[in-house]
Design an enzyme around this catalytic site. Structure first.
Site, PDB file in Angstrom:
ATOM      1  N   SER A   1       3.957   2.166   8.521  1.00  0.00           N
ATOM      2  CA  SER A   1       3.717   1.254   7.411  1.00  0.00           C
ATOM      3  C   SER A   1       5.022   1.025   6.663  1.00  0.00           C
ATOM      4  O   SER A   1       5.694   1.974   6.273  1.00  0.00           O
ATOM      5  CB  SER A   1       2.670   1.832   6.466  1.00  0.00           C
ATOM      6  OG  SER A   1       1.404   1.847   7.055  1.00  0.00           O
TER       7      SER A   1
ATOM      8  N   ASP B   1       1.183  -7.771   2.311  1.00  0.00           N
ATOM      9  CA  ASP B   1       1.280  -6.330   2.043  1.00  0.00           C
ATOM     10  C   ASP B   1       2.742  -5.903   1.889  1.00  0.00           C
ATOM     11  O   ASP B   1       3.330  -5.309   2.784  1.00  0.00           O
ATOM     12  CB  ASP B   1       0.608  -5.551   3.177  1.00  0.00           C
ATOM     13  CG  ASP B   1       0.369  -4.090   2.839  1.00  0.00           C
ATOM     14  OD1 ASP B   1       0.896  -3.628   1.807  1.00  0.00           O
ATOM     15  OD2 ASP B   1      -0.329  -3.411   3.604  1.00  0.00           O
TER      16      ASP B   1
ATOM     17  N   HIS C   1       0.824  -1.213   0.000  1.00  0.00           N
ATOM     18  CA  HIS C   1       0.000   0.000   0.000  1.00  0.00           C
ATOM     19  C   HIS C   1       0.857   1.261   0.000  1.00  0.00           C
ATOM     20  O   HIS C   1       0.384   2.330  -0.401  1.00  0.00           O
ATOM     21  CB  HIS C   1      -1.009  -0.024   1.156  1.00  0.00           C
ATOM     22  CG  HIS C   1      -0.465   0.267   2.520  1.00  0.00           C
ATOM     23  ND1 HIS C   1      -0.190  -0.718   3.450  1.00  0.00           N
ATOM     24  CD2 HIS C   1      -0.173   1.438   3.143  1.00  0.00           C
ATOM     25  CE1 HIS C   1       0.234  -0.170   4.573  1.00  0.00           C
ATOM     26  NE2 HIS C   1       0.265   1.140   4.416  1.00  0.00           N
TER      27      HIS C   1
END
Length: 727
Positions: free
Chosen positions: A645, A219, A83
């Site tokens: 992240s 991810d 992402h």
């Protein structure tokens, strides 16, 4: 001196292992080092952060200003979240070559894809410059003057501090203005896409599973840093070569077990751990419901079109994901704060705080802070709500409104800074518009506009609504704007902006879309923003004073850490399950079986690629399995937030064991109140990443770049490990 007391608290030595907190890596020696070692860490603080030797910090750059990444090979191979690289993957995708749907893998250096404008930034050195920044500020006659002096001092520190010509200096603020740190950094500008799994792996579960556990998402994505022949930052060039890092992370094949030590290294965005109870109450009852509600109506309209049209799905994939991420986060945050009674806990803490104030005889200095907060937030409430509603509607969720607002700022640039500023800004805007309109659908935006404006008008404090918006029928307003405005496509907006400044401004003001935006923006600038800024400055000054008092009056063993502010931090914890509700107990690791249990053929969230199904059926996991099962995700007690992240998850010996990408929904309130019982971060198991690269993608050449290790099987002495770092 209060600052000295601050460091006394930071360097305290409790006799038991603690978790939670986001710690400055250059200040780990002492309390933090002891806590980490009590949790099982085998490294030293010097292994994590060193100026003179290679250390973990040299393998952890800031990724494109918003995420974290890590170097995992001696050839500058960079790992981050899917992402985090989503926008770049999307930008290279077409209907014919849909890398979002099919994935992308460069089988050699020549196949790697350039990403103009993308950067990664390494921290070279962190230095305390508090005294220099605060010099002379005690004599300031007002908070505004004090802030101006601080800004001037910070700029002077940036300009006069030593650095190499390819490096940059930055000063960041900590402890609400009580401490300032200088960061010397190196920013690389030639970053190329190397690999990305399909969204059915990298975004598996999509919005339904976002912020949830159990999770089964791969991810991750891979990029590569390129440098000039001297291994220094350079603009994109075919002559550039893969970057040789000061340090890269070996990848562990041994996996994780409950209670294993985990260190997450990254760039957390913002937290507000020391807000007073009244601020948290206002957030839960007023601000979050407004932000959630407005995003909800926008997302529902986008979703309808994305499910029907593949082209729109590609165009809006990144935008939808970006909006949905914090929409769901705010829901979980509010629920978590309510469930844990964070307001009640903070009120109890404030009661203890006032008892300490009285016991120390500091009532004259700190006795009115909490009542001052109550008054300030009561006066701030409507302005804060108006500010957030305007930002959500005119900056984030409706593209015509956002573009119109940028054009309004263009007109303001002409009025305040002259024709040259106007001309420069116009050129930049046109370039931005050319890119953004490529992924724009006027029909989608029209539906979003109508629903958002209805919500905006219904929830904006009445005194901040224009008369026209109060009286207009929203459906008719929408039809008029999208039927007549030039802001609905790039060709017409380009024509609108032809000619000299006077001609452009005249045409803009005749456009119904622009005229609507201008009317709302003027109301916002004239009646909301000045008071919002004034009240915000008043609250910030109180918060600084409150933070000073907390540090001064807290017990010596209190764990006082600075709020996240986008700078490099360390957070440590353990692999651990949790129990969010009565009779529900979550294990800390998920497996590929869970992916197949959720599998729904052709569903955009839970479809599974056929090749992955085949690998699962044959149990063809290579050397990456654990007792015949393929681990996918795991959770831990690390205190993380947005910006973490893509952060590496590092084991006790300094090896990569996972990739941070999310938090559990029940614990998203950790930005404001960290509860070790239910606050969990979610990570991709490094072995699942290797499995997808190797067995699924067939990109074994990337595996060959990495250093794969078995730390649980082969104990390496500190001396040998230290030597191996000097590459």
């Amino acid at each position: 001196m209060k600052l000295i007391r601050l460091f006394i608290f930071l360097l305290a030595f409790p006799m038991f292992a603690q978790q939670g907190g986001m710690w400055i890596p250059s200040l780990l020696e002492g309390m933090n080092e002891t806590e980490m070692q009590n949790l099982g860490m085998k490294m030293s603080a010097e292994d994590i952060y060193s100026v003179n030797e290679s250390s973990l910090k040299d393998a952890v750059p800031h990724f494109n200003g918003g995420c974290t990444s890590e170097v995992i090979s001696p050839k500058g191979l960079l790992l981050t979240n899917h992402h985090c690289g989503y926008g770049q993957i999307q930008s290279h995708s077409t209907v014919e070559n849909d890398y979002l749907a099919d994935g992308f893998w460069a089988m050699n250096l020549n196949d790697e894809l350039a990403n103009p404008g993308m950067t990664v930034t390494f921290i070279v050195e962190i230095t305390d410059v508090t005294q220099k920044v605060l010099q002379g500020t005690k004599n300031a006659s007002s908070e505004e003057e004090r802030q101006q002096m601080i800004a001037k001092n910070k700029q002077n520190v940036v300009e006069t501090s030593s650095k190499e010509k390819w490096q940059t200096n930055r000063v960041s603020t900590f402890f609400d203005g009580n401490q300032f740190m200088l960061f010397r950094v190196e920013t690389f500008k030639d970053i190329r896409l190397v690999g990305a799994p399909p969204s059915s792996v990298g975004k598996y579960g999509s919005d339904s599973d976002n912020w949830m556990w159990p999770r089964h998402t791969g991810d991750f994505s891979l990029f590569r840093i390129y440098a000039d022949k001297n291994n220094r930052p350079a603009e994109f060039s075919k002559d550039n070569v893969p970057y040789t890092p000061k340090h890269y992370l070996p990848v562990s094949l041994d996996g994780v077990a409950e209670d294993d030590f985990t260190l997450v290294f990254g760039f957390p965005g913002t937290t507000d751990e020391y807000l007073p109870a009244v601020a948290v109450e206002q957030l839960v009852e007023t601000i979050n419901p407004a932000r959630i509600g407005l995003r909800e109506v926008a997302l529902k309209e986008q979703d309808v079109f994305m499910r029907k049209d593949q082209q729109i799905k590609i165009q809006y994939a990144s935008k939808y994901s970006r909006i949905a991420n914090y929409y769901k986060k705010w829901i979980g945050e509010s629920q978590g704060l309510t469930k844990t009674d964070a307001v009640g806990i903070k009120k109890a803490q404030e009661k203890e705080f006032m008892q300490r104030v009285k016991a120390k005889g500091l009532e004259k200095q700190y006795g009115t802070i909490l009542s001052d907060f109550d008054k300030a937030y009561a006066e701030f409430k409507d302005y804060d709500l108006a500010y957030n509603l305007f930002s959500e509607a005119f900056v984030r969720n409706v593209e015509l409104l956002r573009n119109g607002f940028q054009l309004y700022q263009l007109e303001q640039a002409l009025e305040t800074r002259g024709e040259q500023s106007f001309t420069d800004r116009k050129a930049n805007l046109l370039e931005d518009f050319k890119s953004s309109y490529k992924d724009y659908s006027a029909k989608v935006d029209e539906n979003v506009f109508e629903k958002v404006i209805e919500f905006y008008a219904d929830h904006m404090p009445e005194q901040f609504l224009t008369e026209g918006l109060q009286q207009r029928n929203k459906a008719q307003l929408t039809e008029e704007i999208y039927g007549k405005s030039a802001l609905t496509n790039y060709a017409s907006i380009e024509k609108l902006m032809e000619g000299n400044p006077e001609e452009v401004i005249q045409r803009l003001n005749e456009d119904p879309g622009y005229a609507f935006v201008k009317e709302q923006a003027q109301k916002f600038y004239n009646e909301v923003l000045p008071m919002y800024r004034s009240k915000r400055m008043e609250i910030d000054a109180l918060q600084k004073e409150y933070m000073t008092a907390i540090v001064e009056l807290s017990p010596k063993d209190a764990r006082i850490f600075p709020n996240a502010n986008g700078t490099l931090r360390v957070t440590y914890g353990q692999v651990k399950g949790y129990s969010p509700k009565d009779a529900i107990n979550y294990e800390p690791v998920t497996y590929l079986e869970g992916v197949m249990e959720k599998y729904v053929e052709d569903d955009y969230e839970f479809d599974v690629p056929q090749k992955l199904i085949d690998l699962y059926k044959k149990k063809d996991y290579g050397p990456y399995a654990e007792n015949g099962k393929m681990p996918v995700n795991f959770i831990g007690t690390n205190h993380t937030t947005g910006g973490n992240s893509g952060s590496p998850v590092i084991d006790a010996h300094g090896n990569l064991i996972g990739l941070n990408f999310d938090r559990v929904w029940e614990g998203t309130m950790s930005d404001i109140y960290y509860d070790p019982v239910i606050s969990r971060n979610i990570m991709v198991d490094a072995r699942y990443i290797l499995f997808i690269i190797d067995k699924y993608a067939g990109a074994s050449h990337l595996i060959e770049e990495m250093k794969l290790v078995h730390p649980k099987q082969n104990k390496v002495s500190k001396k040998k490990k230290r030597k191996s770092k000097k590459r």
